[in-house]
Design a protein around this motif. Structure first.
Motif, PDB file in Angstrom:
ATOM      1  N   VAL A 169       0.861  -1.184   0.000  1.00 18.94           N
ATOM      2  CA  VAL A 169       0.000   0.000   0.000  1.00 18.94           C
ATOM      3  C   VAL A 169       0.893   1.228   0.000  1.00 18.94           C
ATOM      4  N   VAL A 170       0.608   2.144  -0.928  1.00 17.17           N
ATOM      5  CA  VAL A 170       1.354   3.402  -0.952  1.00 17.17           C
ATOM      6  C   VAL A 170       0.368   4.555  -0.794  1.00 17.17           C
ATOM      7  N   MET A 171       0.749   5.489   0.073  1.00 17.52           N
ATOM      8  CA  MET A 171      -0.035   6.699   0.265  1.00 17.52           C
ATOM      9  C   MET A 171       0.606   7.797  -0.584  1.00 17.52           C
ATOM     10  N   VAL A 172      -0.136   8.313  -1.535  1.00 15.43           N
ATOM     11  CA  VAL A 172       0.413   9.273  -2.496  1.00 15.43           C
ATOM     12  C   VAL A 172      -0.084  10.678  -2.166  1.00 15.43           C
ATOM     13  N   LYS A 173       0.879  11.573  -1.963  1.00 13.42           N
ATOM     14  CA  LYS A 173       0.512  12.964  -1.682  1.00 13.42           C
ATOM     15  C   LYS A 173       0.798  13.783  -2.943  1.00 13.42           C
ATOM     16  N   ALA A 174      -0.271  14.235  -3.599  1.00 16.97           N
ATOM     17  CA  ALA A 174      -0.132  14.888  -4.906  1.00 16.97           C
ATOM     18  C   ALA A 174       0.818  16.074  -4.841  1.00 16.97           C
ATOM     19  N   ARG A 175       0.663  16.929  -3.851  1.00 21.68           N
ATOM     20  CA  ARG A 175       1.464  18.162  -3.800  1.00 21.68           C
ATOM     21  C   ARG A 175       2.953  17.896  -3.593  1.00 21.68           C
ATOM     22  N   SER A 176       3.295  16.781  -2.954  1.00 24.72           N
ATOM     23  CA  SER A 176       4.713  16.469  -2.760  1.00 24.72           C
ATOM     24  C   SER A 176       5.350  16.037  -4.068  1.00 24.72           C
ATOM     25  N   ILE A 177       4.562  15.416  -4.926  1.00 23.19           N
ATOM     26  CA  ILE A 177       5.116  14.928  -6.199  1.00 23.19           C
ATOM     27  C   ILE A 177       5.204  16.071  -7.206  1.00 23.19           C
ATOM     28  N   SER A 179       3.438  20.109  -7.327  1.00 19.17           N
ATOM     29  CA  SER A 179       2.422  21.061  -6.848  1.00 19.17           C
ATOM     30  C   SER A 179       1.947  21.991  -7.967  1.00 19.17           C
ATOM     31  N   THR A 180       2.496  21.821  -9.176  1.00 19.04           N
ATOM     32  CA  THR A 180       2.155  22.758 -10.259  1.00 19.04           C
ATOM     33  C   THR A 180       1.011  22.239 -11.131  1.00 19.04           C
ATOM     34  N   VAL A 181       0.636  20.962 -10.952  1.00 12.76           N
ATOM     35  CA  VAL A 181      -0.466  20.429 -11.779  1.00 12.76           C
ATOM     36  C   VAL A 181      -1.596  19.931 -10.878  1.00 12.76           C
ATOM     37  N   GLU A 182      -2.740  19.663 -11.486  1.00 11.59           N
ATOM     38  CA  GLU A 182      -3.901  19.160 -10.740  1.00 11.59           C
ATOM     39  C   GLU A 182      -3.572  17.804 -10.091  1.00 11.59           C
ATOM     40  N   PRO A 183      -4.026  17.564  -8.860  1.00  9.70           N
ATOM     41  CA  PRO A 183      -3.782  16.260  -8.222  1.00  9.70           C
ATOM     42  C   PRO A 183      -4.199  15.079  -9.104  1.00  9.70           C
ATOM     43  N   GLU A 184      -5.311  15.216  -9.840  1.00  8.39           N
ATOM     44  CA  GLU A 184      -5.801  14.096 -10.677  1.00  8.39           C
ATOM     45  C   GLU A 184      -4.767  13.688 -11.730  1.00  8.39           C
ATOM     46  N   VAL A 186      -1.490  14.052 -11.358  1.00 11.47           N
ATOM     47  CA  VAL A 186      -0.425  13.352 -10.610  1.00 11.47           C
ATOM     48  C   VAL A 186      -0.863  11.904 -10.363  1.00 11.47           C
ATOM     49  N   TYR A 187      -2.104  11.709  -9.932  1.00  9.15           N
ATOM     50  CA  TYR A 187      -2.587  10.356  -9.627  1.00  9.15           C
ATOM     51  C   TYR A 187      -2.540   9.467 -10.876  1.00  9.15           C
ATOM     52  N   ARG A 188      -2.974  10.021 -12.010  1.00  8.05           N
ATOM     53  CA  ARG A 188      -2.979   9.234 -13.260  1.00  8.05           C
ATOM     54  C   ARG A 188      -1.562   8.781 -13.605  1.00  8.05           C
ATOM     55  N   ASP A 189      -0.602   9.700 -13.464  1.00  4.86           N
ATOM     56  CA  ASP A 189       0.785   9.364 -13.801  1.00  4.86           C
ATOM     57  C   ASP A 189       1.341   8.308 -12.845  1.00  4.86           C
ATOM     58  N   VAL A 190       0.997   8.439 -11.563  1.00  4.98           N
ATOM     59  CA  VAL A 190       1.462   7.464 -10.558  1.00  4.98           C
ATOM     60  C   VAL A 190       0.908   6.079 -10.884  1.00  4.98           C
ATOM     61  N   ILE A 191      -0.375   6.013 -11.187  1.00  5.09           N
ATOM     62  CA  ILE A 191      -1.000   4.715 -11.478  1.00  5.09           C
ATOM     63  C   ILE A 191      -0.349   4.083 -12.720  1.00  5.09           C
ATOM     64  N   HIS A 212      -4.710  13.359  -1.250  1.00  3.90           N
ATOM     65  CA  HIS A 212      -3.984  12.094  -1.096  1.00  3.90           C
ATOM     66  C   HIS A 212      -4.823  10.966  -1.703  1.00  3.90           C
ATOM     67  N   ILE A 213      -4.148   9.993  -2.286  1.00  4.11           N
ATOM     68  CA  ILE A 213      -4.830   8.726  -2.592  1.00  4.11           C
ATOM     69  C   ILE A 213      -4.032   7.589  -1.959  1.00  4.11           C
ATOM     70  N   PHE A 214      -4.738   6.465  -1.756  1.00  5.14           N
ATOM     71  CA  PHE A 214      -4.022   5.231  -1.420  1.00  5.14           C
ATOM     72  C   PHE A 214      -4.044   4.357  -2.674  1.00  5.14           C
ATOM     73  N   VAL A 215      -3.010   3.532  -2.831  1.00  8.95           N
ATOM     74  CA  VAL A 215      -2.998   2.543  -3.905  1.00  8.95           C
ATOM     75  C   VAL A 215      -2.624   1.204  -3.275  1.00  8.95           C
TER      76      VAL A 215
END
Ligand SMILES: C[S@@+](CC[C@H](N)C(=O)[O-])C[C@H]1O[C@@H](n2cnc3c(N)ncnc32)[C@H](O)[C@@H]1O
Length: 220
Positions: A169-177, A179-184, A186-191, A212-215
């Protein structure tokens, strides 16, 4: 203090209970230990607040079956808030708890002195070679480090330490990855990045933690 009027609403996984106390529902872990960070105790149950722990927030909305004998590698242990509850759950297992900041680590050591299933490691999770001689193969890998390169760190640790068919399980914090783009975005790229290496079992937003999302992943 004795507590009357405690009702178990649901057993969520081993030693994790949703209770009804008075007029509210409280997530807890069943524990023989005293409080670690000022949390309340109701008899043998320690309150586990979803606003203070991302794992608690995830489990309230998405159940995973954490086995009491699992060996776990935990990256980003901080002072042990969530580790303490995971230690209640893995009461026949072990947690290798990695944290690189000295200040929270002192509190993590206190936890490990009381609980024999917690092994604290003052290490940088991006440098697996510094603890690969200490940590064995694990059944479960949990990461909460809020770093720009957190996916890379996660995948590297999986490659070194997670058993085949092990869960992570990874907890993803969009702003840490980024902060210049929409969290969504960031999430798409992480997935997309995770899908190349792992089977994604589920991902979703964390209701109690903004952006934040969990994966939840399976090592195939
Ligand atoms: C959000 S806090 C963790 C909170 C904790 N998981 C909990 O729920 O109780 C993130 C922690 O990760 C640690 N961290 C960040 N990068 C790290 C790295 N590369 N190696 C080890 N620890 C790291 C930070 O020092 C911080 O204590």
């Amino acid at each position: 203090m004795a507590h009357t009027g405690i009702n178990v609403i649901e057993k969520i996984t081993h030693n994790v209970y949703l209770l009804n106390i008075g007029d509210r529902n409280v997530l807890t872990t069943k524990s023989r230990y005293s409080p670690h960070y000022g949390e309340r105790k109701f008899g043998e149950y320690r309150e586990w607040m979803p606003s203070r722990s991302k794992l608690a927030s995830m489990l309230l909305n998405y159940r995973i079956d954490i086995k009491p004998e699992w060996k776990c590698l935990y990256l980003g242990a901080a002072s042990g808030t969530t580790v303490s509850h995971l230690s209640d759950i893995l009461d026949r297992g072990v947690i290798y708890a990695v944290e690189y900041a000295a200040k929270p680590f002192t509190k993590l050591i206190e936890l490990a002195e009381e609980r024999k299933n917690v092994i604290p490691l003052l290490k940088d999770a991006s440098k697996v070679e510094y603890y690969s001689g200490i940590v064995e193969k694990v059944d479960f890998l949990y990461q909460d480090v809020s770093q720009r390169n957190q996916v890379e760190i996660f995948l590297k640790n999986i490659e070194f330490f997670l058993k085949r068919k092990g869960e992570a399980v990874v907890m993803v914090k969009a702003r840490s990855i980024d902060s210049t783009v929409e969290p969504e975005k960031v999430y798409r790229d992480v997935i997309k990045q995770l899908e190349k290496e792992l089977k994604i079992l589920k991902y979703d937003v964390l209701k109690h933690h903004r952006d934040h999302i969990f994966v939840h992943c399976l090592n195939i």
